[in-house]
Design an enzyme around this catalytic site. Structure first.
Site, PDB file in Angstrom:
ATOM      1  N   GLU A 232       9.881  11.134  10.006  1.00 40.08           N
ATOM      2  CA  GLU A 232      10.568  11.148  10.391  1.00 40.08           C
ATOM      3  C   GLU A 232      10.885  11.708  11.783  1.00 40.08           C
ATOM      4  O   GLU A 232      11.358  11.576  12.576  1.00 40.08           O
ATOM      5  CB  GLU A 232      11.516  12.468   9.434  1.00 40.08           C
TER       6      GLU A 232
ATOM      7  N   GLY B 259       9.762   9.068   0.477  1.00 41.82           N
ATOM      8  CA  GLY B 259      11.751   9.872  -0.245  1.00 41.82           C
ATOM      9  C   GLY B 259      11.931   8.361  -0.960  1.00 41.82           C
ATOM     10  O   GLY B 259      13.439   8.371  -0.768  1.00 41.82           O
TER      11      GLY B 259
ATOM     12  N   ASN C  45       5.476  19.604   1.941  1.00 43.42           N
ATOM     13  CA  ASN C  45       6.476  19.284   3.191  1.00 43.42           C
ATOM     14  C   ASN C  45       7.341  19.357   3.396  1.00 43.42           C
ATOM     15  O   ASN C  45       8.064  18.285   2.170  1.00 43.42           O
ATOM     16  CB  ASN C  45       5.738  18.245   3.967  1.00 43.42           C
TER      17      ASN C  45
ATOM     18  N   SER D 184       5.786   9.678  -1.827  1.00 47.92           N
ATOM     19  CA  SER D 184       6.785   9.666  -3.189  1.00 47.92           C
ATOM     20  C   SER D 184       5.690   9.492  -4.404  1.00 47.92           C
ATOM     21  O   SER D 184       5.412   9.642  -5.429  1.00 47.92           O
ATOM     22  CB  SER D 184       7.605   8.312  -3.627  1.00 47.92           C
TER      23      SER D 184
ATOM     24  N   LYS E 179      10.709  20.017   4.205  1.00 48.81           N
ATOM     25  CA  LYS E 179      11.435  19.412   5.408  1.00 48.81           C
ATOM     26  C   LYS E 179      12.186  20.615   6.482  1.00 48.81           C
ATOM     27  O   LYS E 179      11.969  21.680   5.734  1.00 48.81           O
ATOM     28  CB  LYS E 179      11.998  18.522   5.227  1.00 48.81           C
TER      29      LYS E 179
ATOM     30  N   GLU F  15       0.123   7.604   5.369  1.00 50.16           N
ATOM     31  CA  GLU F  15       2.047   8.099   4.721  1.00 50.16           C
ATOM     32  C   GLU F  15       3.435   6.178   4.703  1.00 50.16           C
ATOM     33  O   GLU F  15       3.549   6.372   6.169  1.00 50.16           O
ATOM     34  CB  GLU F  15       2.952   9.769   4.981  1.00 50.16           C
TER      35      GLU F  15
ATOM     36  N   HIS G  28       4.732  13.599  12.067  1.00 46.58           N
ATOM     37  CA  HIS G  28       5.513  12.822  10.235  1.00 46.58           C
ATOM     38  C   HIS G  28       6.390  11.700  10.611  1.00 46.58           C
ATOM     39  O   HIS G  28       6.875  11.134  11.938  1.00 46.58           O
ATOM     40  CB  HIS G  28       6.250  13.770   9.668  1.00 46.58           C
TER      41      HIS G  28
HETATM   42  P1  PGA Z   1       8.088  12.334  -0.307  1.00 47.22           P
HETATM   43  O1  PGA Z   1       7.429  12.649   1.527  1.00 47.22           O
HETATM   44  O2  PGA Z   1       7.229  13.399  -1.046  1.00 47.22           O
HETATM   45  O3  PGA Z   1       8.935  12.875  -0.566  1.00 47.22           O
HETATM   46  O4  PGA Z   1       7.926  10.553  -0.535  1.00 47.22           O
HETATM   47  C1  PGA Z   1       6.407  12.553   1.670  1.00 47.22           C
HETATM   48  C2  PGA Z   1       6.478  13.226   3.357  1.00 47.22           C
HETATM   49  O5  PGA Z   1       7.639  13.284   4.247  1.00 47.22           O
HETATM   50  O6  PGA Z   1       5.630  13.963   3.665  1.00 47.22           O
END
Ligand code: PGA
Length: 256
Positions: A101, A177, A13, A217, A15, A171, A99
């Site tokens: 976010e 992140g 992903n 992560s 982003k 998630e 997601h």
């Molecule tokens: P990350 O993000 O691997 O940077 O923690 C995962 C995601 O948001 O799908």
């Protein structure tokens, strides 16, 4: 729960990262590095890079391109939004929905995401639908309750056949992140819970088929320990999907 052999799907992903040129260079470098992998590779890319990336891949069956969001309407006066049929025509095959976010920064509710899931399915896009608890919810011992509520509302009204077409991504919000990954056992517990809950609502056969990814992560050094868990069928990778070498190590986790 015992399971039939489920496909392994490892998704990146991106982003809000990569211009079209950067994206094309990335997939040209990635393709040979993941060609032997047993996992299917999905890339959720920015809207403007979908078409150039699909063209660059030129029918490569190992890498599937998708989007990170869409609107629930077919078309209309929704400034700044994008419709599923536009993504489809650009070459997208799947779309990430719900997601964290989108839920936490842009205020999307499970009820709204439910409408998007239905529209994506009607348009012929495979939804990757994300769920996960915040740190506060985990510390209060509410992880299962939160997952139950999010799954119930987000997938409300779907038939078993429709549920069979989606991918679910667990998630935990506190792991996205942050560099803090759920331990393999914490992730396995949440995946097992989601699978059982789906089984109770849509039937054990659907539950045994549905692909459940872990995200938060994921890095080359923790991918394998997550993937060996019974109910973890794939990974949704954010930051570590932006670099060809790092992401290809995750896709080829079996060699680690
Ligand atoms: P990350 O993000 O691997 O940077 O923690 C995962 C995601 O948001 O799908």
């Amino acid at each position: 729960m015992t399971f039939a052999s489920r496909p392994v799907v490892i998704a990146g992903n991106w982003k809000m990262h990569k211009t079209a040129k950067e994206a094309v260079d990335f997939v040209n470098a990635l393709a040979p590095k993941v060609a032997q992998s047993q996992a299917s590779v999905f890339l959720a890319v920015p809207f403007t890079t979908i078409h150039p990336v699909v063209e660059a891949l030129n029918g490569n069956s190992h890498i599937t391109v998708g989007a990170q969001n869409m609107n629930d309407a077919d078309e209309g006066a929704f400034t700044g939004e994008i419709a599923g049929k536009m993504l489809l025509e650009a070459g997208a095959k799947f779309v990430v929905l719900g997601h964290s976010e989108r839920r936490h920064i842009f205020g999307e509710t499970s009820a709204f995401i439910n409408k998007k899931v239905k529209r994506a399915l009607a348009d012929g896009l495979k939804p990757i639908v994300c769920f996960g608890e915040t740190l506060e919810e985990r510390e209060a011992g509410n992880t299962h309750e939160v997952l139950k509520e999010q799954i119930s509302v987000t997938l409300e009204g779907l038939t078993p056949d429709q549920v069979a077409q989606i991918i679910i991504a667990y998630e935990p919000v506190w792991a996205i992140g942050t560099g803090k990954t759920a331990t393999p056992l914490e992730a396995q517990d949440a995946h097992d819970f989601c699978r059982r809950f789906i089984g109770a609502k849509w039937g054990d056969e659907i539950a045994s088929q549905i692909v459940i990814q872990y995200g938060g992560s994921v890095k080359p050094d923790n991918a394998k320990s997550l993937m060996v868990q019974t109910d973890i069928d794939g990974l949704l990778v954010g930051g570590a999907s932006l670099d060809v070498d790092t992401f290809s190590k995750i896709v080829n986790y079996q060699n680690m």
